[in-house]
Structure formats: C-alpha cells, structure tokens
Design a protein around this motif. Sequence first.
Motif, PDB file in Angstrom:
ATOM      1  N   ASP A  47     -72.374 107.451   1.548  1.00  0.00           N
ATOM      2  CA  ASP A  47     -73.994 107.871   1.775  1.00  0.00           C
ATOM      3  C   ASP A  47     -73.894 109.155   2.474  1.00  0.00           C
ATOM      4  O   ASP A  47     -73.229 109.092   3.698  1.00  0.00           O
ATOM      5  N   LYS A  48     -74.816 110.026   2.289  1.00  0.00           N
ATOM      6  CA  LYS A  48     -74.762 111.358   3.324  1.00  0.00           C
ATOM      7  C   LYS A  48     -75.375 110.958   4.829  1.00  0.00           C
ATOM      8  O   LYS A  48     -74.588 111.203   5.838  1.00  0.00           O
ATOM      9  N   GLU A  49     -76.061 110.058   5.026  1.00  0.00           N
ATOM     10  CA  GLU A  49     -76.486 109.641   6.269  1.00  0.00           C
ATOM     11  C   GLU A  49     -75.449 108.940   7.064  1.00  0.00           C
ATOM     12  O   GLU A  49     -75.304 109.128   8.226  1.00  0.00           O
ATOM     13  N   ILE A  50     -74.423 108.084   6.313  1.00  0.00           N
ATOM     14  CA  ILE A  50     -73.299 107.510   6.940  1.00  0.00           C
ATOM     15  C   ILE A  50     -72.292 108.530   7.413  1.00  0.00           C
ATOM     16  O   ILE A  50     -71.988 108.320   8.331  1.00  0.00           O
ATOM     17  N   ARG A  51     -72.109 109.657   6.761  1.00  0.00           N
ATOM     18  CA  ARG A  51     -71.255 110.718   6.929  1.00  0.00           C
ATOM     19  C   ARG A  51     -71.777 111.424   8.207  1.00  0.00           C
ATOM     20  O   ARG A  51     -70.891 111.618   9.217  1.00  0.00           O
ATOM     21  N   ARG A  52     -73.072 111.530   8.126  1.00  0.00           N
ATOM     22  CA  ARG A  52     -73.641 112.456   9.568  1.00  0.00           C
ATOM     23  C   ARG A  52     -73.529 111.644  10.685  1.00  0.00           C
ATOM     24  O   ARG A  52     -73.647 112.242  11.770  1.00  0.00           O
ATOM     25  N   ALA A  53     -73.498 110.282  10.562  1.00  0.00           N
ATOM     26  CA  ALA A  53     -73.508 109.490  11.713  1.00  0.00           C
ATOM     27  C   ALA A  53     -72.001 109.109  12.325  1.00  0.00           C
ATOM     28  O   ALA A  53     -71.863 108.649  13.259  1.00  0.00           O
ATOM     29  N   MET A  54     -70.980 109.597  11.527  1.00  0.00           N
ATOM     30  CA  MET A  54     -69.730 109.324  11.929  1.00  0.00           C
ATOM     31  C   MET A  54     -69.200 110.035  13.044  1.00  0.00           C
ATOM     32  O   MET A  54     -69.280 111.355  13.083  1.00  0.00           O
ATOM     33  N   PRO A  55     -68.720 109.430  14.283  1.00  0.00           N
ATOM     34  CA  PRO A  55     -68.273 110.069  15.329  1.00  0.00           C
ATOM     35  C   PRO A  55     -67.088 110.881  15.061  1.00  0.00           C
ATOM     36  O   PRO A  55     -65.893 110.345  15.238  1.00  0.00           O
ATOM     37  N   VAL A  56     -66.845 112.244  14.920  1.00  0.00           N
ATOM     38  CA  VAL A  56     -65.743 112.819  14.367  1.00  0.00           C
ATOM     39  C   VAL A  56     -65.323 114.126  15.360  1.00  0.00           C
ATOM     40  O   VAL A  56     -64.214 114.800  15.311  1.00  0.00           O
ATOM     41  N   LEU A  57     -66.331 114.552  16.088  1.00  0.00           N
ATOM     42  CA  LEU A  57     -66.229 115.771  16.897  1.00  0.00           C
ATOM     43  C   LEU A  57     -66.051 115.516  18.434  1.00  0.00           C
ATOM     44  O   LEU A  57     -66.689 114.952  19.036  1.00  0.00           O
ATOM     45  N   PRO A  58     -64.924 116.146  18.852  1.00  0.00           N
ATOM     46  CA  PRO A  58     -64.733 115.874  20.441  1.00  0.00           C
ATOM     47  C   PRO A  58     -65.798 116.957  21.092  1.00  0.00           C
ATOM     48  O   PRO A  58     -66.488 117.907  20.601  1.00  0.00           O
ATOM     49  N   ILE A  59     -65.807 116.756  22.285  1.00  0.00           N
ATOM     50  CA  ILE A  59     -66.743 117.563  23.164  1.00  0.00           C
ATOM     51  C   ILE A  59     -66.653 119.148  22.989  1.00  0.00           C
ATOM     52  O   ILE A  59     -67.587 119.780  22.898  1.00  0.00           O
ATOM     53  N   SER A  60     -65.327 119.359  22.940  1.00  0.00           N
ATOM     54  CA  SER A  60     -65.098 120.894  23.103  1.00  0.00           C
ATOM     55  C   SER A  60     -65.589 121.568  21.811  1.00  0.00           C
ATOM     56  O   SER A  60     -66.245 122.562  21.889  1.00  0.00           O
ATOM     57  N   THR A  61     -65.343 120.746  20.695  1.00  0.00           N
ATOM     58  CA  THR A  61     -66.157 121.339  19.326  1.00  0.00           C
ATOM     59  C   THR A  61     -67.780 121.271  19.549  1.00  0.00           C
ATOM     60  O   THR A  61     -68.224 122.354  19.090  1.00  0.00           O
ATOM     61  N   VAL A  62     -68.205 120.348  20.026  1.00  0.00           N
ATOM     62  CA  VAL A  62     -69.682 120.235  20.223  1.00  0.00           C
ATOM     63  C   VAL A  62     -70.260 121.336  21.059  1.00  0.00           C
ATOM     64  O   VAL A  62     -71.267 121.861  20.915  1.00  0.00           O
ATOM     65  N   MET A  63     -69.519 121.639  22.120  1.00  0.00           N
ATOM     66  CA  MET A  63     -69.889 122.789  22.932  1.00  0.00           C
ATOM     67  C   MET A  63     -69.861 124.121  22.519  1.00  0.00           C
ATOM     68  O   MET A  63     -70.766 124.848  22.493  1.00  0.00           O
ATOM     69  N   GLN A  64     -68.900 124.192  21.285  1.00  0.00           N
ATOM     70  CA  GLN A  64     -68.855 125.701  20.591  1.00  0.00           C
ATOM     71  C   GLN A  64     -70.056 125.687  19.718  1.00  0.00           C
ATOM     72  O   GLN A  64     -70.740 126.664  19.754  1.00  0.00           O
ATOM     73  N   LEU A  65     -70.570 124.639  19.318  1.00  0.00           N
ATOM     74  CA  LEU A  65     -71.555 124.782  17.991  1.00  0.00           C
ATOM     75  C   LEU A  65     -72.751 124.544  18.776  1.00  0.00           C
ATOM     76  O   LEU A  65     -73.888 125.136  18.094  1.00  0.00           O
ATOM     77  N   THR A  66     -73.006 124.102  20.032  1.00  0.00           N
ATOM     78  CA  THR A  66     -74.281 124.105  20.661  1.00  0.00           C
ATOM     79  C   THR A  66     -74.510 125.073  21.810  1.00  0.00           C
ATOM     80  O   THR A  66     -75.593 125.368  22.206  1.00  0.00           O
ATOM     81  N   ASN A  67     -73.516 125.697  22.261  1.00  0.00           N
ATOM     82  CA  ASN A  67     -73.570 126.788  23.213  1.00  0.00           C
ATOM     83  C   ASN A  67     -73.857 125.888  24.571  1.00  0.00           C
ATOM     84  O   ASN A  67     -74.513 126.584  25.485  1.00  0.00           O
ATOM     85  N   LEU A  68     -73.684 124.664  24.682  1.00  0.00           N
ATOM     86  CA  LEU A  68     -74.077 123.913  25.672  1.00  0.00           C
ATOM     87  C   LEU A  68     -72.691 123.616  26.699  1.00  0.00           C
ATOM     88  O   LEU A  68     -71.515 123.574  26.007  1.00  0.00           O
ATOM     89  N   THR A  69     -72.880 123.416  28.037  1.00  0.00           N
ATOM     90  CA  THR A  69     -71.584 123.021  29.018  1.00  0.00           C
ATOM     91  C   THR A  69     -71.294 121.724  28.635  1.00  0.00           C
ATOM     92  O   THR A  69     -72.291 120.923  28.108  1.00  0.00           O
TER      93      THR A  69
END
Length: 115
Positions: free
Chosen positions: A2-24
């Motif tokens: 299911d799409k919602e299950i895939r979207r809820a899966m924790p697969v990204l480390p903080i370094s990737t999240v920082m790049q995607l969001t421009n947050l520290t």
Amino acid sequence: MDKEIRRAMPVLPISTVMQLTNLTARQIRYYEEHHLIEPVRTEANRRMFSLNNIDELLEIQELLEQGINIAGIKKVFALKKEANKRTFRGVDIEELDFRSIVQDEMQHLSRINGH
C-alpha cells in the motif's frame, strides 16, 4: 504494498533528510524534541525518517515562514491528526485500521446474509 505503508516506512538517515529539506541536524532534532516529528530509532539509536516525516518537516518550514510559532504548529498538527482519526464503536482508529475494519465488517455481513 500500500502507498501509505510505503510512505510511512523509516528508510532515510538524517543526512539525507537534511539534503531534502535544507534543514540542519539541530533543527530536525529540535522539531523531534517538540514532538512535531517522530522518526524511528534503530537498534544503534540512529534516527530513520519516512517520506511522511519529510512532508511534516516541509510543512513545519512553510508554517514558520507564514509566521506561525512552534506552539501554533503543534496545534495545527494536533487538529490534522484529529481530523484523520475515526471512531469505531467508540474507539479511535487510524485510517489504515479503518479500512481493515470496514473490510472485515463487509465480509461478516456478507456471511450473515448468505452471499
């Protein structure tokens, strides 16, 4: 899957999240401390984020840019969470659970009616 299950899966480390969001990392940890996001912790205690977490962080940024403070953002998130809840026989359920309950009830009614 299911799409919602895939979207809820924790697969990204903080370094990737920082790049995607421009947050520290500090900003991301701050939002976690205030319970605006809830990344999953690995056995090694590393934060892992889902696509839903990314959406939440981007929404936090937008709300801050609109002049809403952290307390206001908490209220916005609480209202959204409440709007996404449903009840079944007086018990709060989440959207995915709701679908499962509806399917189970339909099958039960079908058996009762002999279909």
